[in-house]
Design a protein around this motif. Structure first.
Motif: not given
Length: 632
Positions: A166, A171-174, A176-177, A190, A194
């Motif tokens: 974060w 949040p860093c979506e990349q 997390l993906k 996920a 969170d």
């Protein structure tokens, strides 16, 4: 020896009442963070089994709270200097070899949130709130990310060195993906991340309020005082009980998932120094003599940061030297114990100093066995006034497709019996991870395609003794759909040892279809044992070792054990020399027959050893090669 890395000058004396207030505040924040994670996470391992921990650390990376162990902040600060951190940042890592010893295997995911305070020059880092726990799946060769046959860490899942997950609250979506794509349980992963990030940010806000209320100088003086108190208390009440001298003890893991079972040695040589020693009164733990790193996944990286994590992990065992059980429960283990313990590690290439990329997913076989090795070496120093060997941790579970065709994974960390003590029996079904628990049967049956037919105590599993070892679990689940069973467990050959004449407890075992046409024993290290619909899986966890001569256990205590279903009628006769009439429902002790039997047993038995390892040890020791004997 004083507490290193102080925040204030030595001799600073804050208000003792305020010290107590702030110490309680820290514990409250830690508990609030853990409660928030438990209420908002999704995976059974985190939400229901509670296999996670939180910790509060100061800006010098010292652990301030003492309810439980936690990971380390060191790897985060190593890669992201404090002066570069911003409010709302959250850092993530699970890389075993880049965690400074704070992470043992890849399913342990760690998040860290810095705490900020503005003293007039802008926000500055004044502490850290951290959470780490065992998650369902982070990829790798098998569901659950703990392949028992792994020969390198690359088979065990996704390795993530410290990253900023974060950035100032975003949040860093990349990232997390990438992580969720590598997990077989992406939604749970996920949601858990969170929950943990949000809980740590909440904890950071609570800590910031503490600094706002009292001011940075006052709060940091109290931090030093909290740790100083722990150092002095352990020196006065614990170390003083250990006579000066040098003592050695060793214990063993029994298999590594790759080679045939053998003795994998873990050795501790403990030296208690005197107050006149140039480096001060302390205990020195020397791990030379520990066996070479295993081919399979039982290695543990313990030598980083001078063993900082390992010191705090092992120190709770020393609390058993407290004057009373009540006092033992009052002694917190925080950074204050670190100055009192020196660790000396062998060169790289042992079970405790493995070289990358050695696998580590079953490192519990080493790190938990070391708790028992320390208990044993201290027992030698204090004439047995320590508990017998306690249960070790094991992961069991089933996986497959449910009735809707959706994949599922049920993992569980079942406890076992703790060792008998010089003043009391061991506790039954204790979980090594504080506050963790078995999965509720109602939850399991509503979510997974099986029925829990029995969850109770494993009769006769506790080691016989004047003070009996605690009992393990017996759990029986009947599969309603074809599935696979998995297990990462130790103590299936070697048992929890007894002390001072006490006997070893019963080892771990798994039986599929007991009493049925396809009855079979399952190895304690199993990745994918097929189980048909309708078959029962019976799991029996370890019993703790006994303390003292079982023939000295009073008749009324043996009768009570039979009445409560902890000892069978046959076990009372075999293990305690007690003849019970009337059956288990209305047991009566035949005193005359018991007296005669005990006298006969005393005459016929050999001299009692100080430690009893159980029959499995002799089997493996007899098969040791000449090269392996050099390590024993």
């Amino acid at each position: 020896m004083s507490q290193p890395y102080r925040l204030t000058d030595a001799g600073t004396a804050p208000d003792p009442i305020l010290v107590e207030i702030i110490e309680g505040y820290l514990a409250s924040v830690e508990m609030e963070v853990e409660t928030a994670i438990g209420r908002t996470s999704r995976s059974p391992m985190i939400r229901d089994a509670h296999d996670y921990r939180a910790g509060i650390h100061d800006r010098n990376l010292r652990k301030l709270t003492g309810r439980s162990y936690s990971a380390l902040v060191h790897p985060v600060v190593r890669d992201y200097p404090i002066e570069t951190m911003k409010p709302g940042d959250v850092f993530f890592h699970n890389d075993v070899y880049l965690s400074e010893g704070g992470i043992g295997h890849l399913p342990d995911l760690c998040v860290t949130a810095p705490v900020f305070h503005d003293s007039g020059n802008g926000p500055e880092v004044v502490g850290f709130v951290q959470a780490f726990g065992h998650h369902d799946d982070i990829g790798g060769a098998v569901p659950g990310s703990m392949p028992s046959h792994a020969t390198s860490v690359f088979e065990e899942g996704l390795m993530v060195p410290p990253i900023k997950l974060w950035d100032q609250g975003v949040p860093c979506e990349q990232a997390l993906k990438i992580m969720t794509r590598n997990s077989r349980m992406p939604d749970s992963l996920a949601a858990d991340l969170d929950a943990e990030c949000s809980a740590c940010l909440m904890g950071a806000r609570r800590m910031a309020e503490l600094f706002e209320r009292y001011g940075r100088d006052t709060v940091e003086a109290c931090f030093d005082a909290v740790l100083d108190k722990t150092t002095e208390t352990f020196r006065r009440e614990i170390l003083s009980k250990i006579p000066e001298g040098t003592y050695t003890w060793e214990d063993y893991a029994e298999h590594d998932g790759v080679e045939d079972p053998k003795l994998h040695t873990q050795r501790i040589t403990l030296t208690k120094t005197s107050a006149d020693d140039p480096d001060g009164e302390r205990i020195v733990l020397d791990f030379h003599g520990t066996a070479p790193q295993a081919k399979g996944p039982i290695n543990h990286c313990g030598d980083y940061a001078d063993g900082n994590f390992l010191k705090k992990w092992l120190a709770p065992i020393l609390r058993n030297l407290a004057d009373t059980p009540e006092r033992m429960a009052e002694l917190d283990v925080n950074e204050g114990v670190v100055p009192l313990i020196e660790m000396r590690f062998p060169p790289k290439g042992t079970l405790l100093t493995p070289e990358f990329p050695a696998p580590t997913n079953a490192r519990t076989f080493v790190i938990l066995r070391l708790l028992g090795v320390l208990a044993g070496v201290v027992a030698k120093a204090v004439d047995g006034r320590m508990p017998a060997d306690q249960e070790t941790i094991r992961y069991t579970g089933v996986y497959g497709d449910d009735f809707d065709g959706e994949p599922y994974l049920m993992r569980e960390v079942l406890g076992g019996g703790s060792g008998g003590r010089y003043y009391a029996d061991g506790e039954d079904t204790i979980h090594v991870v504080p506050d963790s628990r078995n999965l509720p049967s109602e939850f399991s049956e509503s979510r997974f395609p099986f029925v829990v037919e029995r969850l109770g105590l494993a009769v006769d599993s506790g080691g016989p003794g004047r003070h009996r070892g605690g009992l393990g679990y017996e759990k029986q689940i009947r599969m309603l759909k074809d599935a696979h069973f998995m297990s990462i467990a130790d103590r299936s050959i070697l048992a929890c040892w007894g002390v001072k004449g006490g006997k070893a407890g019963q080892p771990f075992s798994v039986t599929v279809d007991p009493g049925g046409p396809r009855e079979r024993e399952v190895d304690a290290l199993a990745d994918a044992e097929p189980v048909r619909a309708g078959e029962v899986i019976r799991i029996r966890t370890t019993g703790g070792g006994g303390w003292g001569d079982p023939l000295a256990r009073p008749y009324d205590e043996v009768r009570r054990d039979v009445l409560w279903g902890k000892v069978s009628v046959d076990g009372a006769r075999r293990d305690y020399g007690v003849v019970v009439a009337g059956g288990a429902d209305e047991p009566r002790v035949d005193v005359a027959a018991s007296d005669a039997l005990r006298e006969e047993l005393r005459r016929s038995r050999p001299a009692e050893p100080f430690f009893d390892r159980g029959p499995g040890y002799a089997t493996l020791a007899a098969g040791a090669t000449a090269a392996e004997v050099d390590w024993l």
